[in-house]
Motif scaffolding. Structure first.
Motif, PDB file in Angstrom:
ATOM      1  N   GLN A  90     -35.375 -63.882  77.675  1.00 44.85           N
ATOM      2  CA  GLN A  90     -35.566 -62.456  77.371  1.00 44.85           C
ATOM      3  C   GLN A  90     -36.515 -62.260  76.193  1.00 44.85           C
ATOM      4  OE1 GLN A  90     -34.235 -59.497  78.924  1.00 44.85           O
ATOM      5  NE2 GLN A  90     -35.753 -58.560  77.577  1.00 44.85           N
ATOM      6  N   LYS A  91     -36.156 -62.819  75.040  1.00 51.44           N
ATOM      7  CA  LYS A  91     -36.931 -62.568  73.822  1.00 51.44           C
ATOM      8  C   LYS A  91     -38.279 -63.270  73.811  1.00 51.44           C
ATOM      9  CE  LYS A  91     -33.026 -61.547  70.760  1.00 51.44           C
ATOM     10  NZ  LYS A  91     -32.324 -61.906  69.505  1.00 51.44           N
ATOM     11  N   GLU A  92     -38.330 -64.471  74.395  1.00 49.38           N
ATOM     12  CA  GLU A  92     -39.577 -65.228  74.358  1.00 49.38           C
ATOM     13  C   GLU A  92     -40.273 -65.250  75.716  1.00 49.38           C
ATOM     14  OE1 GLU A  92     -38.176 -68.167  70.714  1.00 49.38           O
ATOM     15  OE2 GLU A  92     -38.217 -68.981  72.739  1.00 49.38           O
ATOM     16  N   GLY A  93     -39.847 -64.347  76.594  1.00 49.91           N
ATOM     17  CA  GLY A  93     -40.458 -64.252  77.916  1.00 49.91           C
ATOM     18  C   GLY A  93     -40.707 -62.817  78.312  1.00 49.91           C
ATOM     19  N   ILE A  94     -39.661 -62.134  78.696  1.00 53.17           N
ATOM     20  CA  ILE A  94     -39.788 -60.763  79.215  1.00 53.17           C
ATOM     21  C   ILE A  94     -40.373 -59.808  78.180  1.00 53.17           C
ATOM     22  CG2 ILE A  94     -38.482 -58.770  80.058  1.00 53.17           C
ATOM     23  CD1 ILE A  94     -36.551 -60.759  81.411  1.00 53.17           C
ATOM     24  N   ASN A  95     -39.848 -59.841  76.958  1.00 55.34           N
ATOM     25  CA  ASN A  95     -40.364 -58.940  75.924  1.00 55.34           C
ATOM     26  C   ASN A  95     -41.851 -59.167  75.667  1.00 55.34           C
ATOM     27  OD1 ASN A  95     -37.717 -58.137  75.745  1.00 55.34           O
ATOM     28  ND2 ASN A  95     -37.360 -58.914  73.687  1.00 55.34           N
ATOM     29  N   ILE A  96     -42.260 -60.422  75.718  1.00 54.39           N
ATOM     30  CA  ILE A  96     -43.659 -60.771  75.468  1.00 54.39           C
ATOM     31  C   ILE A  96     -44.539 -60.337  76.636  1.00 54.39           C
ATOM     32  CG2 ILE A  96     -45.225 -62.655  74.887  1.00 54.39           C
ATOM     33  CD1 ILE A  96     -42.938 -62.058  72.836  1.00 54.39           C
ATOM     34  N   ALA A  97     -44.058 -60.562  77.852  1.00 53.82           N
ATOM     35  CA  ALA A  97     -44.822 -60.200  79.046  1.00 53.82           C
ATOM     36  C   ALA A  97     -45.107 -58.701  79.082  1.00 53.82           C
ATOM     37  CB  ALA A  97     -44.063 -60.633  80.297  1.00 53.82           C
ATOM     38  N   LYS A  98     -44.116 -57.897  78.728  1.00 55.40           N
ATOM     39  CA  LYS A  98     -44.293 -56.446  78.757  1.00 55.40           C
ATOM     40  C   LYS A  98     -45.358 -55.998  77.757  1.00 55.40           C
ATOM     41  CE  LYS A  98     -39.701 -55.221  80.502  1.00 55.40           C
ATOM     42  NZ  LYS A  98     -38.403 -54.556  80.213  1.00 55.40           N
ATOM     43  N   THR A  99     -45.416 -56.668  76.621  1.00 56.24           N
ATOM     44  CA  THR A  99     -46.440 -56.318  75.635  1.00 56.24           C
ATOM     45  C   THR A  99     -47.821 -56.722  76.125  1.00 56.24           C
ATOM     46  OG1 THR A  99     -44.822 -56.578  73.857  1.00 56.24           O
ATOM     47  CG2 THR A  99     -47.147 -56.577  73.222  1.00 56.24           C
ATOM     48  N   PHE A 100     -47.922 -57.880  76.752  1.00 53.52           N
ATOM     49  CA  PHE A 100     -49.220 -58.306  77.297  1.00 53.52           C
ATOM     50  C   PHE A 100     -49.755 -57.299  78.312  1.00 53.52           C
ATOM     51  CE2 PHE A 100     -48.616 -62.883  75.932  1.00 53.52           C
ATOM     52  CZ  PHE A 100     -49.820 -62.956  75.232  1.00 53.52           C
ATOM     53  N   MET A 289     -48.037 -59.336  67.484  1.00 53.59           N
ATOM     54  CA  MET A 289     -48.980 -59.805  68.490  1.00 53.59           C
ATOM     55  C   MET A 289     -50.363 -59.172  68.345  1.00 53.59           C
ATOM     56  SD  MET A 289     -46.561 -60.130  71.920  1.00 53.59           S
ATOM     57  CE  MET A 289     -47.905 -60.670  72.979  1.00 53.59           C
ATOM     58  N   GLY A 290     -50.491 -58.219  67.421  1.00 55.11           N
ATOM     59  CA  GLY A 290     -51.784 -57.570  67.214  1.00 55.11           C
ATOM     60  C   GLY A 290     -52.897 -58.558  66.912  1.00 55.11           C
ATOM     61  N   SER A 291     -52.593 -59.567  66.091  1.00 53.37           N
ATOM     62  CA  SER A 291     -53.628 -60.544  65.740  1.00 53.37           C
ATOM     63  C   SER A 291     -53.988 -61.437  66.926  1.00 53.37           C
ATOM     64  CB  SER A 291     -53.183 -61.403  64.554  1.00 53.37           C
ATOM     65  OG  SER A 291     -51.976 -62.082  64.838  1.00 53.37           O
ATOM     66  N   ILE A 292     -53.049 -61.600  67.860  1.00 49.01           N
ATOM     67  CA  ILE A 292     -53.356 -62.356  69.080  1.00 49.01           C
ATOM     68  C   ILE A 292     -54.396 -61.609  69.901  1.00 49.01           C
ATOM     69  CG2 ILE A 292     -52.454 -63.185  71.291  1.00 49.01           C
ATOM     70  CD1 ILE A 292     -49.804 -63.726  69.910  1.00 49.01           C
ATOM     71  N   PHE A 293     -54.196 -60.299  70.049  1.00 50.05           N
ATOM     72  CA  PHE A 293     -55.139 -59.514  70.836  1.00 50.05           C
ATOM     73  C   PHE A 293     -56.509 -59.446  70.158  1.00 50.05           C
ATOM     74  CE2 PHE A 293     -50.968 -57.622  72.181  1.00 50.05           C
ATOM     75  CZ  PHE A 293     -50.985 -58.193  73.450  1.00 50.05           C
ATOM     76  N   GLU A 294     -56.518 -59.392  68.833  1.00 47.69           N
ATOM     77  CA  GLU A 294     -57.797 -59.408  68.115  1.00 47.69           C
ATOM     78  C   GLU A 294     -58.511 -60.735  68.326  1.00 47.69           C
ATOM     79  OE1 GLU A 294     -59.438 -57.016  66.483  1.00 47.69           O
ATOM     80  OE2 GLU A 294     -57.868 -55.656  67.209  1.00 47.69           O
TER      81      GLU A 294
END
Length: 306
Positions: A90-100, A289-294
């Motif tokens: 959940q925390k290291e999968g689904i939550n991350i996928a939704k943000t991506f 995750m903002g810095s990841i997208f940058e």
């Protein structure tokens, strides 16, 4: 009244598109390196809420695609952590996928097999086989999923970071059937408080024992210590960790970053003094995750469609 109902309908449809998902088997034929077994998967709940899985023997890929017309071609295979003993799905999968997907990036959560002598001929390569298959599958079905075959990355947390880093350093050795010779190389890696080294001085021993057993050979330890496997062709990497991590010492990230620099591989590392293991899980995903997208944008993997 009609306008309000129309707005509500659009809002509901948009929300459904954002959370659209589909789970598919990772392999369409026999699972490689598998032996007959009786082990059954267990679903984990924490404080009454879904958390993840244990005793995973049947690997799957959960697909999250951006809303129609919002994708930019980039994709990330996500490997949740859990010390190779469970999956923090959940925390290291689904939550991350939704943000991506909210940023136009297709996300694929890998429910990889957890290493076990009861289900595998060689448990040390089981998770790596699944990671390679995930990269292969996304690349082969890229057109179907709106993905650019040159913008497929892999992301991992903790032991999932170890898996991601092994996929990024051992892509030249195929551990899965690949008659089409599809490239197994991720185009980039994102490593979050990752287990990198399995050497005595740096290893998270629980992860090492689960993956390699109680008495691994020096050769096995070296092979699965990703900092010792970096080459000039290792994918560009984004890394984050905290200095006070009491589970996976920060030196794991530091030695990997240094190895990448030594081989002239583009790398970006964010270190924080405090937060301990799993520190990003208490921070809103949009914030950390903002810095990841940058970083993805600066490297050309996150170009908005016109």
């Amino acid at each position: 009244m009609k306008r309000s109902l129309l707005f509500l309908a659009v809002l509901i449809v948009g929300s459904l598109e954002l959370a659209a998902q589909k789970i598919i088997p990772l392999y369409d034929k026999a699972i490689p390196n598998s032996i007959p077994y009786n082990m059954k998967e267990t679903t984990l709940y924490w404080e009454g809420k879904f958390g993840g899985y244990q005793s995973i023997s049947y690997p799957t890929l959960e697909i999250y695609l951006p809303a129609k017309g919002k994708g930019n071609g980039a994709a990330v295979v996500i490997c949740p952590g859990g010390g190779y003993g469970m999956s923090s799905y959940q925390k290291e999968g689904i939550n991350i996928a939704k943000t991506f997907i909210s940023h136009g990036v297709a996300a694929f959560i890998l429910k990889y097999r957890l290493p076990s002598d009861s289900i595998m001929q060689d448990k040390s390569i089981g998770p790596l086989q699944d990671a390679q298959q995930a990269v292969k599958l996304v690349r082969q079905r890229a057109a179907e999923w709106g993905v650019d075959t040159h913008k497929i990355g892999i992301m991992g947390f903790s032991a999932g970071g170890h898996l991601a880093s092994t996929a990024g350093t051992h892509f030249d050795s195929s551990f899965i059937p690949n008659p089409e010779k599809t490239s197994l190389r991720p185009d980039f890696m994102i490593l979050v408080y990752a287990v990198i080294s399995l050497t005595d001085s740096l290893a998270h021993m629980g992860s090492r024992e689960n993956l390699l057993g109680d008495n691994p050979s020096p050769e096995k330890i070296k092979y699965f210590s990703s900092e010792l496997q970096v080459t000039d062709n290792t994918p560009p990497t984004w890394i984050t960790h905290t200095g006070d991590d009491r589970v996976v010492v920060v030196d794991n990230s530091i030695v990997f970053y240094k190895a990448l620099l030594h081989h002239h591989v583009p790398a970006e590392m964010h270190l924080y003094p405090k937060g301990d293991h799993g520190f990003v899980l208490s921070i809103p995903t949009e914030k950390w995750m903002g810095s990841i997208f940058e970083w993805m944008k600066s490297n050309g993997w996150l170009l908005t469609k016109k």
